[in-house]
Design an enzyme around this catalytic site. Structure first.
Site, mmCIF file in Angstrom:
data_model
loop_
_atom_site.group_PDB
_atom_site.id
_atom_site.type_symbol
_atom_site.label_atom_id
_atom_site.label_comp_id
_atom_site.label_asym_id
_atom_site.label_seq_id
_atom_site.Cartn_x
_atom_site.Cartn_y
_atom_site.Cartn_z
ATOM 1 N N GLN A 103 0.874 -1.169 -0.033
ATOM 2 C CA GLN A 103 0.143 -0.124 0.079
ATOM 3 C C GLN A 103 0.779 1.230 0.099
ATOM 4 O O GLN A 103 0.368 2.387 -0.121
ATOM 5 C CB GLN A 103 -0.927 -0.061 1.397
ATOM 6 C CG GLN A 103 -1.875 -0.984 1.287
ATOM 7 C CD GLN A 103 -2.554 -1.271 2.760
ATOM 8 O OE1 GLN A 103 -3.526 -0.561 2.847
ATOM 9 N NE2 GLN A 103 -1.936 -2.186 3.652
ATOM 10 N N ASP A 106 6.055 4.807 -1.228
ATOM 11 C CA ASP A 106 7.722 5.411 -0.986
ATOM 12 C C ASP A 106 8.618 4.986 -1.916
ATOM 13 O O ASP A 106 9.979 5.415 -1.858
ATOM 14 C CB ASP A 106 7.848 5.421 0.515
ATOM 15 C CG ASP A 106 7.856 3.930 0.978
ATOM 16 O OD1 ASP A 106 7.561 3.817 2.307
ATOM 17 O OD2 ASP A 106 8.257 2.930 0.419
ATOM 18 N N HIS A 121 -1.523 1.381 -4.290
ATOM 19 C CA HIS A 121 -1.846 2.926 -4.261
ATOM 20 C C HIS A 121 -1.074 3.830 -4.968
ATOM 21 O O HIS A 121 -0.855 4.928 -4.548
ATOM 22 C CB HIS A 121 -2.023 3.261 -2.563
ATOM 23 C CG HIS A 121 -2.982 2.305 -1.686
ATOM 24 N ND1 HIS A 121 -2.911 2.376 -0.333
ATOM 25 C CD2 HIS A 121 -4.042 1.631 -2.209
ATOM 26 C CE1 HIS A 121 -3.914 1.727 -0.234
ATOM 27 N NE2 HIS A 121 -4.463 1.274 -1.068
ATOM 28 N N CYS A 129 -0.188 12.572 -16.029
ATOM 29 C CA CYS A 129 -0.935 13.892 -17.086
ATOM 30 C C CYS A 129 -2.442 13.773 -16.596
ATOM 31 O O CYS A 129 -3.206 12.651 -16.991
ATOM 32 C CB CYS A 129 -0.390 13.888 -18.441
ATOM 33 S SG CYS A 129 -1.446 15.271 -19.563
ATOM 34 N N CYS A 150 2.526 19.187 -17.673
ATOM 35 C CA CYS A 150 2.839 18.154 -18.669
ATOM 36 C C CYS A 150 3.669 18.735 -19.854
ATOM 37 O O CYS A 150 3.151 20.052 -20.239
ATOM 38 C CB CYS A 150 1.593 17.481 -19.372
ATOM 39 S SG CYS A 150 1.849 16.344 -20.668
ATOM 40 N N PRO A 217 2.904 -4.122 16.003
ATOM 41 C CA PRO A 217 3.062 -3.812 17.312
ATOM 42 C C PRO A 217 1.586 -3.646 18.119
ATOM 43 O O PRO A 217 1.560 -3.860 19.268
ATOM 44 C CB PRO A 217 3.865 -2.470 17.348
ATOM 45 C CG PRO A 217 4.219 -1.869 16.199
ATOM 46 C CD PRO A 217 3.431 -2.922 15.138
ATOM 47 N N GLU A 218 0.681 -3.492 17.271
ATOM 48 C CA GLU A 218 -0.758 -3.368 18.006
ATOM 49 C C GLU A 218 -1.654 -4.355 17.273
ATOM 50 O O GLU A 218 -1.368 -5.053 16.207
ATOM 51 C CB GLU A 218 -1.146 -1.970 17.730
ATOM 52 C CG GLU A 218 -0.517 -0.685 18.206
ATOM 53 C CD GLU A 218 -0.829 0.567 17.594
ATOM 54 O OE1 GLU A 218 -0.234 1.606 17.794
ATOM 55 O OE2 GLU A 218 -1.972 0.493 16.842
HETATM 56 N N1 APR Z 1 6.592 -2.308 12.156
HETATM 57 C C1 APR Z 1 5.567 -2.963 12.089
HETATM 58 N N2 APR Z 1 4.072 -2.229 12.009
HETATM 59 C C2 APR Z 1 4.336 -1.089 12.554
HETATM 60 C C3 APR Z 1 5.376 -0.472 12.760
HETATM 61 C C4 APR Z 1 6.711 -1.351 12.961
HETATM 62 N N3 APR Z 1 7.636 -0.952 13.095
HETATM 63 N N4 APR Z 1 5.295 0.781 13.254
HETATM 64 C C5 APR Z 1 3.762 1.121 13.261
HETATM 65 N N5 APR Z 1 3.505 -0.161 12.790
HETATM 66 C C6 APR Z 1 1.922 -0.532 12.522
HETATM 67 C C7 APR Z 1 0.880 0.440 13.142
HETATM 68 O O1 APR Z 1 0.314 -0.160 14.437
HETATM 69 C C8 APR Z 1 -0.396 0.437 12.405
HETATM 70 O O2 APR Z 1 -1.210 -0.852 12.977
HETATM 71 O O3 APR Z 1 1.600 0.005 11.029
HETATM 72 C C9 APR Z 1 0.211 0.441 11.052
HETATM 73 C C10 APR Z 1 0.260 1.672 10.196
HETATM 74 O O4 APR Z 1 -1.341 1.768 9.851
HETATM 75 P P1 APR Z 1 -1.714 2.874 9.064
HETATM 76 O O5 APR Z 1 -1.054 4.504 9.643
HETATM 77 O O6 APR Z 1 -3.322 2.873 8.973
HETATM 78 O O7 APR Z 1 -1.236 2.859 7.568
HETATM 79 P P2 APR Z 1 -1.621 1.786 6.552
HETATM 80 O O8 APR Z 1 -2.319 0.634 6.980
HETATM 81 O O9 APR Z 1 -0.585 1.715 5.537
HETATM 82 O O10 APR Z 1 -2.694 2.722 5.549
HETATM 83 C C11 APR Z 1 -3.461 2.069 4.582
HETATM 84 O O11 APR Z 1 -4.398 4.451 4.186
HETATM 85 O O12 APR Z 1 -4.020 6.518 4.430
HETATM 86 C C12 APR Z 1 -4.281 5.599 3.485
HETATM 87 O O13 APR Z 1 -3.388 5.171 1.117
HETATM 88 C C13 APR Z 1 -2.750 5.391 2.521
HETATM 89 O O14 APR Z 1 -1.843 3.346 1.930
HETATM 90 C C14 APR Z 1 -2.340 3.842 2.990
HETATM 91 C C15 APR Z 1 -3.659 3.219 3.543
#
Ligand code: APR
Length: 257
Positions: A103, A106, A121, A129, A150, A217-218
């Site tokens: 997703q 970067d 994404h 363009c 463009c 971690p969560e």
């Molecule tokens: N290692 C593993 N997981 C981690 C770490 C780490 N070091 N640090 C944080 N996390 C976890 C967090 O606990 C959280 O559950 O990564 C997750 C990040 O979640 P989000 O911030 O919601 O990001 P993501 O799931 O990639 O978002 C999905 O949402 O905003 C849109 O398009 C954007 O691609 C993105 C999509």
């Protein structure tokens, strides 16, 4: 409670399969110093997604949206892949079928050497363009002209990323669903599992009889569906699994001689 027993079980499981799919989110880039979206200092805690990451926001104020994406490119440009990205790039070579679905926009997986990748994404280093849809690779930091135009038709260029309210590219999504429902194991790393359709891919794996391994971690909405859910940072946990995997394979290597 030590996570060692789970690491051993996960490594044992991975040592017995050939078809592996990985789904990553912004959490895997957190250890490289790139903010997540919904974490403590997440982007959506500071910025309004509806003002910066929707097509209507862009066409209402392309300069504002581009200033934000230029800032994010500036933040990402000097960042290097971390141990998590590097492990996954190495694993691409040890499984007969291995694909990474991300997703993230970067480009750090590619910097780490991953080649079999689906960017759900988009990618922040590509511009599109708005008139002809042409894609342009651009690493310029900061952008010289904001908003960029463009060079062919002078129309606005937009970041080649999927904004809220937009659909994913059909071919990429179909490929991601096919890979998720045909793998033996899906590793779900660093995502909050709340954004669709990405969050449903692991369920396609489970429906097809495959296993879900979550690293975060969560606890997330996916945790109760996972066969294994390991709490901690991706970079550390993938390294521990890799060390255990090498130990098992070395043992197996010895055994077969
Ligand atoms: N290692 C593993 N997981 C981690 C770490 C780490 N070091 N640090 C944080 N996390 C976890 C967090 O606990 C959280 O559950 O990564 C997750 C990040 O979640 P989000 O911030 O919601 O990001 P993501 O799931 O990639 O978002 C999905 O949402 O905003 C849109 O398009 C954007 O691609 C993105 C999509």
């Amino acid at each position: 409670m030590s996570r060692k027993p789970k690491i051993k079980q996960v490594a044992e499981m991975l040592s017995q399969v050939d078809r592996v799919t990985v789904l990553t989110g912004s959490g895997i880039s957190a250890e490289s110093g790139i903010p997540t979206f919904r974490g403590e200092e997440g982007l959506w805690k500071t910025y309004q997604a509806e003002e910066l990451a929707t097509p209507s926001a862009f066409f209402k104020n392309p300069k504002l949206v581009w200033e934000w994406y230029d800032w994010r490119r500036g933040l990402m440009a000097p960042k290097a892949p971390n141990s998590g990205h590097i492990r996954l790039a190495a694993w691409e070579k040890i499984f007969s079928t291995f694909t990474l679905i991300t997703q993230n926009i970067d480009g750090l997986h590619q910097k780490a050497g991953t080649t079999k990748i689906l960017e759900l994404h988009g990618n922040i280093w590509k511009l599109r363009c708005t008139e002809e849809g042409t894609l342009i690779e651009n690493q310029e930091v900061p952008l010289e002209v904001i908003p960029p135009l463009c060079s062919e038709c002078k129309a606005l260029l937009r970041p080649h990323v999927v904004w809220f309210g937009e659909s994913l590219e059909t071919a990429i999504l179909q490929n991601a669903i096919q890979l998720s429902s045909s793998c033996e194991v899906i590793l779900v790393i660093g995502t909050s599992s709340v954004v669709q359709p990405a969050a449903s891919l692991p369920l396609a794996t489970a429906d097809a009889g495959g296993k879900i391994i979550e690293i975060n971690p969560e606890v997330t909405p996916l945790t109760s569906y996972a066969d294994f859910s390991i709490r901690g940072k991706a970079g550390e946990i993938l390294l521990e699994i890799d060390e255990e995997l090498n130990r098992i394979n070395r043992y197996k290597g010895t055994a077969s001689q």
